[in-house]
Write a protein that holds these residues in place. Structure first.
Motif, PDB file in Angstrom:
ATOM      1  N   MET A  87       0.851  -1.191   0.000  1.00  0.00           N
ATOM      2  CA  MET A  87       0.000   0.000   0.000  1.00  0.00           C
ATOM      3  C   MET A  87       0.881   1.233   0.000  1.00  0.00           C
ATOM      4  O   MET A  87       1.730   1.398   0.861  1.00  0.00           O
ATOM      5  N   ASP A  88       0.666   2.101  -0.994  1.00  0.00           N
ATOM      6  CA  ASP A  88       1.475   3.301  -1.171  1.00  0.00           C
ATOM      7  C   ASP A  88       0.536   4.499  -1.243  1.00  0.00           C
ATOM      8  O   ASP A  88      -0.431   4.481  -1.999  1.00  0.00           O
ATOM      9  N   TYR A  89       0.788   5.526  -0.428  1.00  0.00           N
ATOM     10  CA  TYR A  89      -0.097   6.682  -0.417  1.00  0.00           C
ATOM     11  C   TYR A  89       0.707   7.932  -0.114  1.00  0.00           C
ATOM     12  O   TYR A  89       1.707   7.903   0.591  1.00  0.00           O
ATOM     13  N   ASN A  90       0.256   9.060  -0.670  1.00  0.00           N
ATOM     14  CA  ASN A  90       0.953  10.335  -0.474  1.00  0.00           C
ATOM     15  C   ASN A  90       0.389  11.132   0.691  1.00  0.00           C
ATOM     16  O   ASN A  90       1.051  12.026   1.201  1.00  0.00           O
ATOM     17  N   GLY A  91      -0.854  10.856   1.073  1.00  0.00           N
ATOM     18  CA  GLY A  91      -1.489  11.603   2.156  1.00  0.00           C
ATOM     19  C   GLY A  91      -1.595  10.772   3.409  1.00  0.00           C
ATOM     20  O   GLY A  91      -0.592  10.370   3.981  1.00  0.00           O
TER      21      GLY A  91
END
Length: 254
Positions: free
Chosen positions: A237-241
């Motif tokens: 899982m990759d997220y910027n926020g």
């Protein structure tokens, strides 16, 4: 309103169905029937034209319903494309495509359709909102399985195999943006971009990121199982926020 009642349509030089006019097109698949649309590997265009560019092409809104079956063999570009909103209410839909399988430019909604996808590029994609409320989606081969600016999964049974990201929530930049601007934008927290699951069962097997959101991730219900990534620089899982888990089941291995 187009009713498909056991037909096979092939066009070697353009779309099998090209709805270039009409505010809204409804395609009904008659229960118990098998219907097939196929195109060739190259299209012939009038001077200055570049449409249609899909085996089933609709200039505006498209809704597919009914209890029959539709198989699309796309040999040029996209399998199903609506340039505005695409709603898949019901039916058994199989798309085999050398590029993208299913695209609704403004939005995609899946209510209770049964969908099977084999694509070299994206499985289901939109430049707007994607909402999945039920049905069955099996992406047996794809670059990215599901791709949209916002993705809401409220139900259904979803299985994704992807050579890149399994599910990708990303913003959209103007075509005039440079590669450097696009790369920088992809690293920013895009506040209005998100992936959310509240129900259903989702299985992702990804070589890239399992879930990739350029904004937020919200896991509020349902079941989410991720196998992957398989390569360095990617993650389950990759997220910027922010990522917030308040309910449901979340299992990842990568």
């Amino acid at each position: 309103h187009i009713v498909l009642n056991g037909v096979s349509i092939t066009n070697d030089t353009s779309a099998a169905i090209n709805a270039a006019t009409g505010k809204k097109v409804i395609i009904t698949l008659v229960e118990g029937t098998e219907n097939t649309l196929s195109d060739g590997s190259s299209y012939t265009y009038a001077a200055g034209e570049d449409e249609p560019d899909a085996t089933l092409f609709v200039k505006n809104d498209l809704t597919i319903n009914g209890e029959g079956s539709l198989t699309i063999n796309s040999n040029y570009d996209t399998g199903i494309k609506a340039k505005d909103n695409l709603i898949l209410i019901s039916g058994n839909i199989t798309v085999n495509s050398i590029q993208k399988a299913i695209k609704g430019s403004d939005s995609v909604t899946v209510e209770n359709a049964n969908i099977i996808i084999n694509a070299e590029d994206d499985g289901i994609t939109t430049d707007g909102a994607m909402v999945i409320n039920g049905g069955s989606i099996k992406v047996e081969k794809s670059g990215e399985g599901l791709e949209a600016v916002t993705i809401d999964i409220n139900g259904g049974d979803i299985e994704i195999i992807s050579s890149d990201d399994g599910i990708n929530a990303r913003g959209v930049l103007d075509d005039a943006a440079t590669d450097q601007e696009k790369e920088a934008y992809g690293m920013q927290n895009q506040a209005d971009t998100y992936f959310r699951i509240t129900g259903g069962v989702v299985n992702v097997n990804a070589q890239g990121d399992g879930i990739d959101s350029n904004g937020q991730v919200y896991i509020e219900g349902g079941e989410l199982y991720i196998s992957g990534s398989t390569s360095g620089g990617n993650g389950s899982m990759d997220y910027n926020g922010e990522a917030v888990i308040t309910g449901g089941t979340f299992v990842c291995s990568g």
